[in-house]
Write a protein that holds these residues in place. Sequence first.
Motif, PDB file in Angstrom:
ATOM      1  N   GLY A  39      46.173  -6.454  -2.033  1.00 17.72           N
ATOM      2  CA  GLY A  39      47.430  -6.795  -2.671  1.00 17.72           C
ATOM      3  C   GLY A  39      47.563  -8.269  -3.007  1.00 17.72           C
ATOM      4  N   ALA A  40      46.866  -9.144  -2.266  1.00 14.86           N
ATOM      5  CA  ALA A  40      46.969 -10.590  -2.489  1.00 14.86           C
ATOM      6  C   ALA A  40      46.076 -11.079  -3.623  1.00 14.86           C
ATOM      7  CB  ALA A  40      46.623 -11.333  -1.199  1.00 14.86           C
ATOM      8  N   LEU A  41      45.238 -10.209  -4.146  1.00  7.78           N
ATOM      9  CA  LEU A  41      44.264 -10.623  -5.164  1.00  7.78           C
ATOM     10  C   LEU A  41      44.707 -10.168  -6.553  1.00  7.78           C
ATOM     11  CD1 LEU A  41      41.025  -9.689  -3.185  1.00  7.78           C
ATOM     12  CD2 LEU A  41      42.106 -11.946  -3.351  1.00  7.78           C
ATOM     13  N   ASP A  42      45.867 -10.665  -7.001  1.00  7.29           N
ATOM     14  CA  ASP A  42      46.431 -10.240  -8.276  1.00  7.29           C
ATOM     15  C   ASP A  42      45.448 -10.413  -9.440  1.00  7.29           C
ATOM     16  OD1 ASP A  42      48.718  -9.690  -6.913  1.00  7.29           O
ATOM     17  OD2 ASP A  42      49.771 -11.515  -7.517  1.00  7.29           O
ATOM     18  N   PHE A  43      44.689 -11.504  -9.438  1.00  6.63           N
ATOM     19  CA  PHE A  43      43.822 -11.811 -10.568  1.00  6.63           C
ATOM     20  C   PHE A  43      42.669 -10.814 -10.728  1.00  6.63           C
ATOM     21  CE2 PHE A  43      41.791 -13.779  -6.962  1.00  6.63           C
ATOM     22  CZ  PHE A  43      40.430 -13.721  -7.216  1.00  6.63           C
ATOM     23  N   ALA A  44      42.434  -9.979  -9.698  1.00  3.55           N
ATOM     24  CA  ALA A  44      41.301  -9.043  -9.747  1.00  3.55           C
ATOM     25  C   ALA A  44      41.731  -7.591  -9.927  1.00  3.55           C
ATOM     26  CB  ALA A  44      40.472  -9.171  -8.469  1.00  3.55           C
ATOM     27  N   HIS A  45      43.009  -7.322  -9.991  1.00  3.53           N
ATOM     28  CA  HIS A  45      43.487  -5.941  -9.956  1.00  3.53           C
ATOM     29  C   HIS A  45      43.022  -5.090 -11.133  1.00  3.53           C
ATOM     30  CE1 HIS A  45      46.976  -6.586  -6.874  1.00  3.53           C
ATOM     31  NE2 HIS A  45      45.778  -6.766  -6.370  1.00  3.53           N
ATOM     32  N   GLU A  46      42.785  -5.681 -12.285  1.00 10.13           N
ATOM     33  CA  GLU A  46      42.328  -4.878 -13.420  1.00 10.13           C
ATOM     34  C   GLU A  46      40.889  -4.380 -13.238  1.00 10.13           C
ATOM     35  OE1 GLU A  46      41.211  -7.153 -17.112  1.00 10.13           O
ATOM     36  OE2 GLU A  46      42.395  -8.712 -16.095  1.00 10.13           O
TER      37      GLU A  46
END
Length: 280
Positions: A39-46
Motif C-alpha cells: 500500500g505504501a508503494l503508490d508509484f508501483a501500483h500499475e
Amino acid sequence: MIEQNIPVTPDTKAIWLIINGDKIFQKVDSPELLVSTWGALDFAHEYQEQIVKVGSHLDIPCLLIDMGSEQIRSDEYTLVSIRTLLFQIDSAFFSVISRAWQVALFIRTHRFCGQCGSVMQQIEWEMALQCSRCQHRCYPRISPCIIVSIRHQNTILLAQGKPQRARNMFSTLAGFVESGETLEQAVHREVFEEVGIKVKNLRYFSSQPWPFPHSLMVGFLADFDSGNIQVDGKEILQAEWFDPKALPNIPPTGSISGQLIQHTLKEIEHNAELEIIQKN
C-alpha cells in the motif's frame, strides 16, 4: 523458487526489488533493502500484475517489479546501481538480487520469438515465455563461466583487463565455457589464452550467480605449472605475480573473485609457516 501471479493486498509486507533501467529503488533516508507494505508503494501500483516472487529473506518474501525504462521521480525514493547494492547487502541475499536482475533481463529481451518473430506470452505455471504461433518456448539463460585463482610458491597471479583498469583494480582470471567443453578444460584454455601459462592441481572452490548479465561463476583454485606470463593484450592488459604483502587494489569478499583471492592468500600464509618450521 520463482513464482508468478503473486496476489498482494495493501498490507502485504515484502522486500521489494523494484528495478528501473539498470538500477533499483531504495529509500532516500535508508540505503538498504526496500522493506515496505504494498500500500505504501503508490508509484508501483500499475505494475501489480507483473509481480514475481524471486525468493525470501529472513522469512520475508522478496518480490520483483521491473519498470523497464520508465522515468519515475520521487522525493522519497532514489535509484542505485544493482552492482552497488550487491556489495552493500548481506552475502546471504546476494543470490536473490542476482535472480531478480536475471529474471527482469530475461523478460525484457524475449518479448518477441527468436524463431518466427511473433509476440511471446508468459507461461503462468513456470518462468518461461512461449510463442503462441510456433510454440517456441524460452527459459532464462544461464551462461557458465570459470574463474580461477592461481598460486606460484608464495605469490598469487592477479590480472587487469579493461573493466578493471577503469576501476584501478586487479583480479583473478575468468572466462566463459565454450560449447562441448568441460569446466576443467575451460580453466586450462582461458589461462593459457589470456596469460600464456599452464596450470595444474585444479580444485573446485565454490560457485556464485553473477547477473552481469546472466553468468554462473564456477570458482577454481590452481597451481602454476609452466610458462612465462604473456598477456593477450585484448581481454587482459596486465598480469603479475604479487607478494601478499604488496597487493594492488582487489575485489571485495562479497564477490567470488575476492573470496578466491583471500583463500589463496591463506594458503600462501600456511605454506610460508610450514617452510619456517621445516628450516628450524
